[in-house]
Design a protein around this motif. Structure first.
Motif, PDB file in Angstrom:
ATOM      1  N   LEU A   1       0.830  -1.208   0.000  1.00  0.00           N
ATOM      2  CA  LEU A   1       0.000   0.000   0.000  1.00  0.00           C
ATOM      3  C   LEU A   1       0.855   1.243   0.000  1.00  0.00           C
ATOM      4  O   LEU A   1       0.577   2.209  -0.734  1.00  0.00           O
ATOM      5  CB  LEU A   1      -0.924  -0.009   1.214  1.00  0.00           C
ATOM      6  N   THR A   2       1.886   1.206   0.789  1.00  0.00           N
ATOM      7  CA  THR A   2       2.752   2.375   0.863  1.00  0.00           C
ATOM      8  C   THR A   2       3.439   2.607  -0.486  1.00  0.00           C
ATOM      9  O   THR A   2       3.513   3.745  -0.991  1.00  0.00           O
ATOM     10  CB  THR A   2       3.793   2.179   1.968  1.00  0.00           C
ATOM     11  N   GLN A   3       3.939   1.526  -1.067  1.00  0.00           N
ATOM     12  CA  GLN A   3       4.622   1.666  -2.379  1.00  0.00           C
ATOM     13  C   GLN A   3       3.661   2.120  -3.476  1.00  0.00           C
ATOM     14  O   GLN A   3       3.999   2.977  -4.306  1.00  0.00           O
ATOM     15  CB  GLN A   3       5.263   0.342  -2.752  1.00  0.00           C
ATOM     16  N   LEU A   4       2.437   1.525  -3.506  1.00  0.00           N
ATOM     17  CA  LEU A   4       1.462   1.919  -4.526  1.00  0.00           C
ATOM     18  C   LEU A   4       1.076   3.379  -4.369  1.00  0.00           C
ATOM     19  O   LEU A   4       0.883   4.102  -5.371  1.00  0.00           O
ATOM     20  CB  LEU A   4       0.223   1.038  -4.428  1.00  0.00           C
ATOM     21  N   SER A   5       0.921   3.825  -3.120  1.00  0.00           N
ATOM     22  CA  SER A   5       0.595   5.237  -2.894  1.00  0.00           C
ATOM     23  C   SER A   5       1.690   6.132  -3.437  1.00  0.00           C
ATOM     24  O   SER A   5       1.415   7.162  -4.084  1.00  0.00           O
ATOM     25  CB  SER A   5       0.369   5.495  -1.401  1.00  0.00           C
ATOM     26  N   GLU A   6       2.935   5.739  -3.186  1.00  0.00           N
ATOM     27  CA  GLU A   6       4.042   6.547  -3.692  1.00  0.00           C
ATOM     28  C   GLU A   6       4.079   6.518  -5.223  1.00  0.00           C
ATOM     29  O   GLU A   6       4.287   7.555  -5.875  1.00  0.00           O
ATOM     30  CB  GLU A   6       5.346   6.014  -3.098  1.00  0.00           C
ATOM     31  N   GLN A   7       3.878   5.342  -5.824  1.00  0.00           N
ATOM     32  CA  GLN A   7       3.904   5.232  -7.293  1.00  0.00           C
ATOM     33  C   GLN A   7       2.759   5.998  -7.938  1.00  0.00           C
ATOM     34  O   GLN A   7       2.928   6.645  -8.990  1.00  0.00           O
ATOM     35  CB  GLN A   7       3.840   3.756  -7.704  1.00  0.00           C
TER      36      GLN A   7
END
Length: 706
Positions: A260-266
């Motif tokens: 979730l954190t990575q997708l939010s950043e991407q």
């Protein structure tokens, strides 16, 4: 002449003779005290002997005792050998004083003293088993006879009780120092026992600390296995829960959360990229619509367009030169114009290509952002599904961490206590070792005997004075003066043996051996009587007593014999009911006295003349009471210079009382023996005589200096 006398209330200047108020009690007079001691020397000697015997018995049955002392410092802080000791170091406070007082009890406890008994084998020491005494032997014999004999006591217990009585300890004021004292009959033994008790206490204290640490370590180690099992169960439970619910991740975060954190950043990066691409596309489209191209970086920085623009600038210069020099119709001008148009068309085509590429980038960025947004929404839905499971997993992991922390702390503490068992962290120590004492306890033997002598003398002296007070004897003129409140009483020393009884009547006054003081005293008394009533002839002197019949008779004889020795005409009259003079005379009167008095004749016919010239009037066997008055008349008419009447005791018979009451006879002597008379009897006699007839008190048997 001014007189200064020491009386009870102070110093009176110019005072006269002391009366009853100013005279001190006789037992405060040193001379009277010495007199009482001489008279009752046995009363004084007996307590002295008893006290000396008691002192001898005490020194015999109480061997000398020696006390050895040592000082121990009790430091409540201890030694900080390790960082975390079993007991934290204490600071100086009131609680520390209570701790030191508690150690004082431990120092004299049976645990420590019992080990000292075993160490020095006091169970076999005769001093600590008790010596056989006479009183103990008597008690044992009585117990055996009565069948109450007790079984023999345990030698170790007996030694422990004896050592407990001989050990004393105290805390020195305003300090943490304990002073221990041990008494014994031997100097060296007292020092050894004091050192032994102190060393045993310190050793026992260290052993107690080590044993306490060991037991604490064993208690912790017994918990390690249980704590290890609890930790393993908690870890297995957390791992099983993670596997069951497919919760993969680190201890702090799951994989889904990381995604979730990575997708939010991407997604944020994709949306930013799409916005940037859209801005570039709009700028390029504006250039295609006829806007300036110098403000678009993609166009300005494109190398192809930059090259074409360089060529276009060269063609424009050629065209301008041809137009200026050759004109517009010249082929060179027309050729330059065609080239310029072609270059511009190429630049526009290149710009359109850049715009197409920018449009494609923009569309791709929008598609990527939409894809990431859809993926993020799906991941969010999945994360919401595993949220409750993850909360339970976190709780299980916290339990695992708590069990692991407790287990690790117990494991470290157990290892520390194992090492601390070998360390002595006590700061207590002996600061003043015991040494053999120089002097014995109690007073020295000479002092004991001197004290016994002084105490015996004191008790004997007090006893003799008490007996004297109870006896109530006259003893001396000074004592009688103090009792009566009078001064100047007459006193006669003890009469010589030759002037007592029948021998005095047959002999000559002053012929007895050693009678000089007595003769002078009698003569002085006789002259005082004559001086008191000068010119009175005959001088009739009545002699009576309160309780001393023999003394007053001896006084009457002495007065008569003294006057006879001075060649005076003297008549000695026996008016005593007991008739002592008549008995000693051993002769009958020429004429009966009663008949003489009834006939009112002179008493000369009834007198007996002795070889010394003394005339004696014997007492008849029965003298009627009614002849007391005629007897007084006959005595007043007697042919003599001095008439001495030996009366009976005051209150003894009627004749005596009537003669005493006859005021025509001025001189009345009341004899009081220093040895035999009592003060109470003298008081009764003076009270019976009355205040109207003042009797002259004469103390007989007094000392020479009285």
């Amino acid at each position: 002449m001014t007189m200064v006398e020491n009386v009870r209330n102070g110093l009176l200047i110019g005072a006269g003779p002391r009366g009853e108020e100013g005279r001190e009690p006789w037992f405060l007079d040193p001379r009277e005290i010495l007199r009482s001691v001489r008279l009752r020397w046995l009363t004084v000697l007996l307590p002295v002997l008893l006290f000396l015997a008691a002192a001898a018995a005490w020194t015999q049955f109480n061997p000398p005792q020696y006390a050895a002392s040592t000082q121990i410092l009790i430091d409540p802080r201890g030694l900080q050998v390790v960082k975390d000791g079993l007991t934290p170091p204490d600071q100086a406070s009131d609680a520390s004083l209570l701790l030191v007082d508690s150690q004082l009890r431990v120092l004299t406890s049976d645990d420590v003293l019992g080990r000292v008994v075993d160490r020095f084998d006091l169970a076999r020491d005769p001093e600590f088993q008790g010596r056989e005494t006479l009183l103990g032997a008597v008690k044992a014999m009585v117990a055996r006879l009565t069948g109450r004999a007790e079984p023999p006591a345990d030698p170790r217990l007996t030694a422990l009780r004896a050592l407990r009585d001989r050990v004393g300890a105290r805390r020195l004021e305003r300090s943490f120092v304990l002073e221990l004292g041990v008494t014994s009959e031997d100097r060296e033994k007292a020092a050894r026992l004091a050192r032994g008790v102190a060393e045993t206490y310190l050793a026992r204290d260290a052993a107690t600390r080590s044993d306490t640490t060991r037991r604490a370590g064993e208690a912790i180690e017994s918990r390690l296995a249980e704590l290890r099992g609890d930790l393993r169960k908690a870890e297995d439970k957390a791992q099983a829960f993670r596997a069951k619910h497919n919760l993969v991740g680190t201890r702090s975060q799951l994989v889904s959360e990381q995604q979730l954190t990575q997708l939010s950043e991407q997604l944020g990066a994709a949306r930013a990229k799409a916005l940037d691409a859209g801005a570039r596309l709009r700028q390029i489209e504006g250039v295609l619509a006829g806007g300036p191209s110098d403000s678009v970086n993609e166009i300005v920085q494109n190398p192809t367009i930059a090259a074409l623009r360089g060529q276009l600038a060269g063609v424009e210069r050629l065209r301008a030169d041809a137009e200026e020099t050759l004109g517009r119709r010249h082929p060179s001008y027309q050729a330059a114009l065609v080239q310029e148009k072609a270059l511009r068309g190429t630049i526009q085509a290149e710009i359109r290509r850049i715009a197409a590429a920018s449009r494609n980038d923009y569309q791709a960025a929008l598609a990527s952002a939409r894809t990431l947004a859809d993926t993020l929404e799906r991941r969010k839905a999945d994360a919401l599904k595993v949220g409750d499971d993850f909360v339970q997993l976190r709780e299980l992991e916290r339990q695992v961490e708590a069990n692991r922390a407790v287990y690790e702390a117990f494991l470290v503490r157990a290892r520390e206590l194992q090492e601390q068992q070998r360390l002595d962290t006590s700061a207590s120590r002996i600061i003043s070792p015991a040494s053999p004492p120089e002097k014995r306890l109690g007073p020295p033997t000479p002092v004991v005997f001197i004290a016994a002598l002084v105490a015996g003398l004191g008790v004997g002296l007090v006893g003799s004075l008490a007996l004297e007070l109870l006896a109530g004897r006259v003893r001396s003129r000074r004592r009688l003066e103090g009792h009566l409140g009078r001064t100047g009483l007459d006193a006669l020393p003890r009469a010589p043996r030759g002037m007592v009884g029948a021998a005095a009547l047959r002999g000559t006054f002053g012929s007895a051996r050693g009678d000089g003081f007595y003769e002078v005293a009698v003569a002085r008394l006789r002259h005082r009587l004559a001086a008191a009533d000068p010119g009175l002839t005959p001088l009739v002197v009545l002699v009576s007593a309160a309780d001393d019949r023999a003394g007053k008779s001896a006084l009457a004889r002495a007065l008569a014999l003294s006057a006879t020795a001075d060649r005076e005409r003297v008549v000695l009259v026996d008016a005593d009911p007991k008739g002592l003079l008549t008995r000693d005379l051993g002769a009958a009167a020429p004429r009966d006295l009663a008949a003489t008095l009834r006939d009112r004749a002179l008493v000369t016919d009834a007198l007996i003349t002795l070889p010394s010239g003394l005339r004696v009037l014997p007492r008849p066997a029965d003298l009627p009471r009614d002849l007391a008055g005629p007897l007084a008349d006959a005595l007043m008419r007697c042919d003599a210079d001095l008439v001495v009447v030996d009366l009976g005791l005051v209150g003894g018979d009627v004749v005596t009382e009537r003669l005493i009451a006859d005021e025509r006879i001025p001189a009345l002597l009341l004899a009081a023996s220093a040895r035999r008379s009592r003060l109470a009897a003298v008081d009764r006699a003076l009270k019976a005589i009355g205040a109207g007839r003042r009797a002259r008190v004469v103390v007989t048997d007094a000392g020479v200096k009285d």
